[in-house]
Structures are given as structure tokens and as C-alpha cells.
Design a protein around this motif. Structure first.
Motif, PDB file in Angstrom:
ATOM      1  N   PRO A 363      46.458  54.149  29.722  1.00 33.70           N
ATOM      2  CA  PRO A 363      47.140  55.135  28.885  1.00 33.70           C
ATOM      3  C   PRO A 363      48.564  54.743  28.494  1.00 33.70           C
ATOM      4  N   VAL A 364      49.146  53.762  29.210  1.00 36.15           N
ATOM      5  CA  VAL A 364      50.497  53.324  28.859  1.00 36.15           C
ATOM      6  C   VAL A 364      50.512  51.863  28.407  1.00 36.15           C
ATOM      7  N   LYS A 365      49.353  51.378  28.018  1.00 34.99           N
ATOM      8  CA  LYS A 365      49.208  50.072  27.362  1.00 34.99           C
ATOM      9  C   LYS A 365      49.726  48.894  28.197  1.00 34.99           C
ATOM     10  N   ILE A 366      49.416  48.900  29.484  1.00 37.79           N
ATOM     11  CA  ILE A 366      49.725  47.723  30.298  1.00 37.79           C
ATOM     12  C   ILE A 366      48.702  46.633  29.964  1.00 37.79           C
ATOM     13  N   ASN A 367      49.169  45.434  29.715  1.00 36.35           N
ATOM     14  CA  ASN A 367      48.281  44.312  29.394  1.00 36.35           C
ATOM     15  C   ASN A 367      47.698  43.728  30.684  1.00 36.35           C
ATOM     16  N   ILE A 368      46.876  44.508  31.341  1.00 32.94           N
ATOM     17  CA  ILE A 368      46.421  44.173  32.694  1.00 32.94           C
ATOM     18  C   ILE A 368      45.669  42.846  32.728  1.00 32.94           C
ATOM     19  N   HIS A 369      44.732  42.654  31.810  1.00 31.32           N
ATOM     20  CA  HIS A 369      43.917  41.429  31.887  1.00 31.32           C
ATOM     21  C   HIS A 369      44.756  40.184  31.623  1.00 31.32           C
ATOM     22  N   GLU A 370      45.768  40.296  30.790  1.00 28.26           N
ATOM     23  CA  GLU A 370      46.650  39.151  30.555  1.00 28.26           C
ATOM     24  C   GLU A 370      47.474  38.838  31.797  1.00 28.26           C
ATOM     25  N   GLN A 371      47.907  39.889  32.496  1.00 29.65           N
ATOM     26  CA  GLN A 371      48.678  39.668  33.717  1.00 29.65           C
ATOM     27  C   GLN A 371      47.810  39.085  34.830  1.00 29.65           C
ATOM     28  N   LEU A 372      46.548  39.485  34.876  1.00 29.60           N
ATOM     29  CA  LEU A 372      45.627  38.880  35.842  1.00 29.60           C
ATOM     30  C   LEU A 372      45.516  37.380  35.603  1.00 29.60           C
ATOM     31  N   TRP A 373      45.382  37.009  34.334  1.00 33.17           N
ATOM     32  CA  TRP A 373      45.294  35.582  33.979  1.00 33.17           C
ATOM     33  C   TRP A 373      46.588  34.853  34.339  1.00 33.17           C
ATOM     34  N   LYS A 374      47.730  35.485  34.068  1.00 29.59           N
ATOM     35  CA  LYS A 374      49.015  34.845  34.367  1.00 29.59           C
ATOM     36  C   LYS A 374      49.245  34.721  35.871  1.00 29.59           C
ATOM     37  N   TRP A 375      48.785  35.718  36.627  1.00 31.85           N
ATOM     38  CA  TRP A 375      48.919  35.614  38.083  1.00 31.85           C
ATOM     39  C   TRP A 375      48.110  34.426  38.607  1.00 31.85           C
ATOM     40  N   ARG A 376      46.982  34.161  38.013  1.00 27.40           N
ATOM     41  CA  ARG A 376      46.179  33.018  38.439  1.00 27.40           C
ATOM     42  C   ARG A 376      46.971  31.718  38.300  1.00 27.40           C
ATOM     43  N   GLN A 377      47.715  31.621  37.196  1.00 28.02           N
ATOM     44  CA  GLN A 377      48.505  30.403  36.983  1.00 28.02           C
ATOM     45  C   GLN A 377      49.592  30.284  38.055  1.00 28.02           C
ATOM     46  N   VAL A 378      50.246  31.410  38.359  1.00 25.61           N
ATOM     47  CA  VAL A 378      51.310  31.395  39.368  1.00 25.61           C
ATOM     48  C   VAL A 378      50.746  31.037  40.733  1.00 25.61           C
ATOM     49  N   VAL A 380      48.003  29.420  41.556  1.00 27.79           N
ATOM     50  CA  VAL A 380      47.581  28.020  41.638  1.00 27.79           C
ATOM     51  C   VAL A 380      48.799  27.106  41.752  1.00 27.79           C
ATOM     52  N   SER A 381      49.829  27.376  40.949  1.00 26.64           N
ATOM     53  CA  SER A 381      51.028  26.526  40.985  1.00 26.64           C
ATOM     54  C   SER A 381      51.753  26.624  42.321  1.00 26.64           C
ATOM     55  N   GLU A 382      51.641  27.775  42.993  1.00 29.05           N
ATOM     56  CA  GLU A 382      52.270  27.955  44.300  1.00 29.05           C
ATOM     57  C   GLU A 382      51.409  27.406  45.444  1.00 29.05           C
ATOM     58  N   GLY A 383      50.205  26.974  45.122  1.00 32.67           N
ATOM     59  CA  GLY A 383      49.350  26.356  46.131  1.00 32.67           C
ATOM     60  C   GLY A 383      48.571  27.314  46.999  1.00 32.67           C
ATOM     61  N   TYR A 384      48.327  28.550  46.486  1.00 37.84           N
ATOM     62  CA  TYR A 384      47.622  29.545  47.278  1.00 37.84           C
ATOM     63  C   TYR A 384      46.133  29.640  46.930  1.00 37.84           C
ATOM     64  N   VAL A 385      45.521  28.530  46.566  1.00 35.16           N
ATOM     65  CA  VAL A 385      44.079  28.501  46.345  1.00 35.16           C
ATOM     66  C   VAL A 385      43.483  27.386  47.195  1.00 35.16           C
ATOM     67  N   ALA A 386      42.204  27.505  47.495  1.00 34.80           N
ATOM     68  CA  ALA A 386      41.531  26.513  48.327  1.00 34.80           C
ATOM     69  C   ALA A 386      41.510  25.152  47.641  1.00 34.80           C
ATOM     70  N   ALA A 387      41.553  24.101  48.440  1.00 32.18           N
ATOM     71  CA  ALA A 387      41.536  22.738  47.888  1.00 32.18           C
ATOM     72  C   ALA A 387      40.272  22.498  47.071  1.00 32.18           C
ATOM     73  N   SER A 388      39.145  23.066  47.528  1.00 29.79           N
ATOM     74  CA  SER A 388      37.881  22.876  46.802  1.00 29.79           C
ATOM     75  C   SER A 388      37.962  23.463  45.399  1.00 29.79           C
ATOM     76  N   LYS A 389      38.644  24.605  45.276  1.00 33.28           N
ATOM     77  CA  LYS A 389      38.789  25.234  43.967  1.00 33.28           C
ATOM     78  C   LYS A 389      39.674  24.389  43.057  1.00 33.28           C
ATOM     79  N   LYS A 390      40.768  23.872  43.601  1.00 33.56           N
ATOM     80  CA  LYS A 390      41.675  23.045  42.807  1.00 33.56           C
ATOM     81  C   LYS A 390      40.964  21.784  42.317  1.00 33.56           C
ATOM     82  N   ILE A 391      40.192  21.162  43.209  1.00 36.00           N
ATOM     83  CA  ILE A 391      39.479  19.938  42.828  1.00 36.00           C
ATOM     84  C   ILE A 391      38.438  20.235  41.760  1.00 36.00           C
TER      85      ILE A 391
END
Length: 457
Positions: A363-378, A380-391
Motif C-alpha cells: 500500500p505504500v509502494k515499497i519496491n520489495i522484490h527489487e530490494q530482495l534482489w539487491k540484498w542477494r548481491q550484498v 554474496v559480496s559479504e561472503g554469507y553464502v555457501a561455497a557450493s552456491k558461489k561455485i
């Protein structure tokens, strides 16, 4: 080992009939929201106004917080500031000890869930009774709420009946909702009458007046606040809006988005303590300032906690709220919680299809799905994903970046699955656990397109 969303979702969907029921029930609420929105010609204008009011508030937050504090103090309200959950809980505890209070009732407050106030007070020998019906049910069961508006949506009436039989000595096997509701009413009425202190949340706080609004459908916040000698209202600082006239926008958006109602049954305005009552407001940061400073994520603080994104999300509907292992679940929780603890909540932004339905209904137009995608980038860059996923992602990047290799791998994959289906139809393939794998196509879309394009020329 930390339990992830995927692990907890796997447990939830083991009960397929309940999973289907949960999915259908929440979609029913989503449909009610759509009917309510479509019945209001100015709906999109209200959404735009709500979004812009929240944007303006966040951009001038320090001034509005000062204005709110000045007006609240002038009204005779005691204002407290808490930097984090620990300080919030200590402030509440200090007020309780000052008055030597034994009986406490609490209306639904997601902030106190976020701060784990009940657990904190329990450790100090203080009992708090949640008075929202759904909250009381899950409190009996020693479970957290699974939804911010419908706390016990994961339970059926048979579950509630068994819980009430154990804790309220109701008739065993009586699943009649009216009977169960009346039992809860009688039980909670005594708690209200006996209480010395009431804790409520805050839906909206108005800088202009120093007052705040609490929205409920059961009147439990009113019952608590109007009988207790002390009232503590707990709010995250993002609940602020500049003027009283802005309430009309948000009250029209909130209930329609949450449950499809035109308005909540009770929208209670609190401005000052009644005679011989003491009123406190605890304003909490708990990571919100950090989120405010993140350009890509700051407008997540516009959230009015309607849970429309929960009800539409295909992942939430089929994985249950407890799979998010946080107080605020669903899509909005998946962009708020990594800010609080990125390592502990690194899995949540990946619990999404990025379909965008959450952003469409917000109702207040938060771009939730875009922020979900951007959090994924953060993350991964911070190293908080499994090595298997990164590979695997690096491998996919290499394949997708080279058309010839992509086409070759596609041909090999299709042929292998046709000749040796057990390659993908096995327990090592997580996609095979709860679904049948599709039959591999005989040709790629590119091959089909080129063949048909030639035949048409």
C-alpha cells in the motif's frame, strides 16, 4: 548448525493437506484485499499519497521525532528512547519494577516480538499475558506468531480446541469457533480486570499532536489501556507521520490491504494519560537508523505492517511463517532482517521467486522484490553464502555468458535426461523432493524458433 528457511520450509510442507490449506486461506485474504482495493476508485492515488508522506517523513525524521517528543511531553506522556532491543526491554522492566507490578496484559505488538520482550520478562520472573486471540493461542503453545496480522494462521480450529482444552479446560474435541472464542473471552476478561499495566504497540504516531493510534479488531488494546494504571506504548521510530490529517490516508490503506476490511473495528487515539494514570512511550531504533542510511533499502521503513505481501507471496503461503525464523516473516521481513543480522538472516532474501507480487500489493509502494534482489548481491559480496552456491553461480555465469557453450550444454543435458532420467530424478536433487520433474524437451526454444522461422519464409 543453524536451521535455514529451506530446512524449516521442508518440515512445513511434509504435511501436504495443511500446506494446501494454508496456501488457499492466505490467497482468500489476498482476494478480499483485491475486492476492497478495486471498490475504491482513488486506491492508486491513496497508495501514492501514502508513499510520498512516508518518504517525506523519513527524509526529515530527526525534526519530526523532536516535534513528536515535545508534544507528547506537553501532553503529560513520559518519552523514552531505546537504541536497541536490550535497552527497550530494560526500560520496560524498570517501569514495572518502579511500580512493583505483578499483572501485565499486552496487545499485539510486533516490535515487542522483535525485541523478545516476553522472553526477557519471563527470565526476570514476570508474566505477560498476550490479549490478542491469535497471540494468546500461540503463547499457550509456546510458539512465536507466524504472521504479523494473523498470528495463528498456521493453526486449524482443531489445534485451537486441543490447546484450549489443555490450558483453559474446555470440552475436549469441541471445535466450535463460537464456543472457543467465548472461552477465550471469559479467560481474558479476568486478565484485563486484574491487570496493573498494559503494553500496546503503535500503528501510527503523529508528530503534530504527540498522540498515537492503535488499530485492533478485538478491542484488546482499549481494554488493557483503559483499565490499567500504567500504559506503555512501544514503537519503532518509522511509525511516525507528520500530521493528523495524514491518518485518513493510512487508515484507508491499512485494513483494506491487511484483511479486505474498509477499516479496522477499533482505531483508538491516545494523546494523554487519563486522571491517575501514567503513560509511557518507548521509541526504538534497533537497527532502523542503519537501514535509513542504506540508500537501496531505506524505503523498507515505509512499511505499515499490513502483511499484504505475506498473503500474496507464493513462497510464504507454501512455507509458513515459522520457516523465516524471525519475528517479521514474509517478503518484508526478508528485507528488514538482514539489516539486523546479515549473517543469521542471509538465507531470507533467497526465499523468493522475485515475481514482484509483493511490490504490486504494497500500500505504500515499497519496491520489495527489487530490494530482495539487491540484498542477494550484498550478501554474496559479504561472503554469507555457501561455497557450493558461489561455485555453482560462477559456473552458471560462465555458461550463460558463452552462447556456444550454453547451447552445447543444453543439448548434452536434454539428451542425458532423456536417456538417463535418474540423473535428475533422485534425492540428491532438491527440486525432486516435493515435485515431479518435467519431461525434458526434444529441442531448445532457439532450435524451434529457427526451424519455424525458416518454414514461414
Amino acid at each position: 548448525m543453524k536451521t535455514t528457511h529451506a530446512d524449516l520450509a521442508g518440515k512445513f510442507i511434509e504435511d501436504e493437506p495443511r500446506t494446501n490449506w494454508h496456501d488457499e486461506t492466505l490467497w482468500f485474504v489476498r482476494e478480499k484485499r483485491d475486492k476492497a482495493a478495486h471498490g475504491l476508485p482513488e486506491w492508486e492515488q491513496l497508495r501514492e499519497w501514502g508513499s510520498q508522506i512516508k518518504n517525506a517523513t523519513l527524509s526529515n525524521l530527526s525534526n519530526y521525532l523532536k516535534e513528536f517528543e515535545e508534544n507528547a511531553l506537553a501532553n503529560g506522556v513520559k518519552v523514552h528512547w531505546a537504541s536497541d532491543a536490550k535497552e527497550h526491554n530494560e526500560i520496560v522492566h524498570k517501569i514495572i519494577k518502579k511500580h512493583n507490578i505483578q499483572k501485565i496484559v499486552k496487545s499485539k505488538s510486533m516490535l515487542t516480538e522483535e525485541c523478545h520482550l516476553n522472553e526477557y520478562l519471563h527470565e526476570h520472573g514476570i508474566e505477560v499475558v498476550d490479549t490478542d486471540l491469535g497471540e494468546r493461542i500461540v503463547q499457550f503453545r509456546k510458539e512465536p506468531p507466524s504472521h504479523i496480522v494473523l498470528p495463528a494462521i498456521h493453526l486449524k480450529k482443531e489445534d485451537v480446541s486441543a490447546t484450549f482444552h489443555e490450558h483453559l479446560q474446555t470440552e475436549k474435541g469441541n471445535n466450535d469457533p463460537q464456543y472457543l472464542t467465548e472461552a477465550a473471552r471469559q479467560h481474558l476478561r479476568n486478565k484485563f480486570v486484574e491487570s496493573d499495566l498494559a503494553i500496546t504497540g503503535v500503528n501510527f504516531a503523529i508528530a503534530e499532536t504527540g498522540g498515537f493510534v492503535v488499530c485492533t479488531n478485538e478491542g484488546n488494546a482499549d481494554m488493557g489501556a483503559h483499565t490499567a494504571a500504567v500504559h506503555i506504548a512501544c514503537m519503532g521510530f518509522e511509525k511516525l507521520i507528520p500530521k493528523a490529517e495524514h491518518l485518513s490516508v493510512f487508515l484507508r490503506l491499512l485494513a483494506r490491504s491487511a484483511t479486505g476490511q474498509p477499516i479496522t473495528t477499533y482505531s483508538s487515539h491516545f494523546h494523554k494519560p487519563r486522571p491517575n494514570q501514567e503513560m509511557h512511550i518507548v521509541i526504538v531504533d534497533n537497527g532502523r537508523s542503519k537501514q535509513l542510511g542504506r540508500e537501496d533499502f531505506r524505503n523498507s521503513l515505509k512499511c505499515i505492517r499490513c502483511a499484504a505481501c505475506f498473503n500474496t507471496c507464493p513462497v510464504y503461503r507454501r512455507s509458513g511463517g515459522h520457516s523465516y525464523h524471525t519475528a517479521v516473516a514474509g517478503p518484508i521481513g526478508s528485507i528488514l532482517n538482514p539489516n539486523l543480522d546479515m549473517k543469521a538472516n542471509a538465507d531470507l532474501p533467497f526465499a523468493s521467486t522475485l515475481c514482484g507480487s509483493c511490490s504490486n500489493v504494497c500500500p505504500v509502494k515499497i519496491n520489495i522484490h527489487e530490494q530482495l534482489w539487491k540484498w542477494r548481491q550484498v550478501i554474496v559480496s559479504e561472503g554469507y553464502v555457501a561455497a557450493s552456491k558461489k561455485i555453482s553461480m560462477k559456473g552458471m555465469n560462465f555458461v550463460f555468458s558463452n552462447p556456444k557453450i550454453y547451447r552445447l550444454m543444453g543439448k548434452i543435458g536434454r539428451k542425458s535426461m532423456q536417456l538417463f532420467p535418474f540423473i535428475v530424478n533422485n534425492k540428491l536433487n532438491i527440486w525432486f523432493k516435493q515435485r515431479e520433474m518435467p519431461v525434458p524437451p526434444k529441442e531448445s526454444f532457439r532450435d524451434w524458433y529457427l526451424k519455424n522461422k525458416k518454414s514461414q519464409n
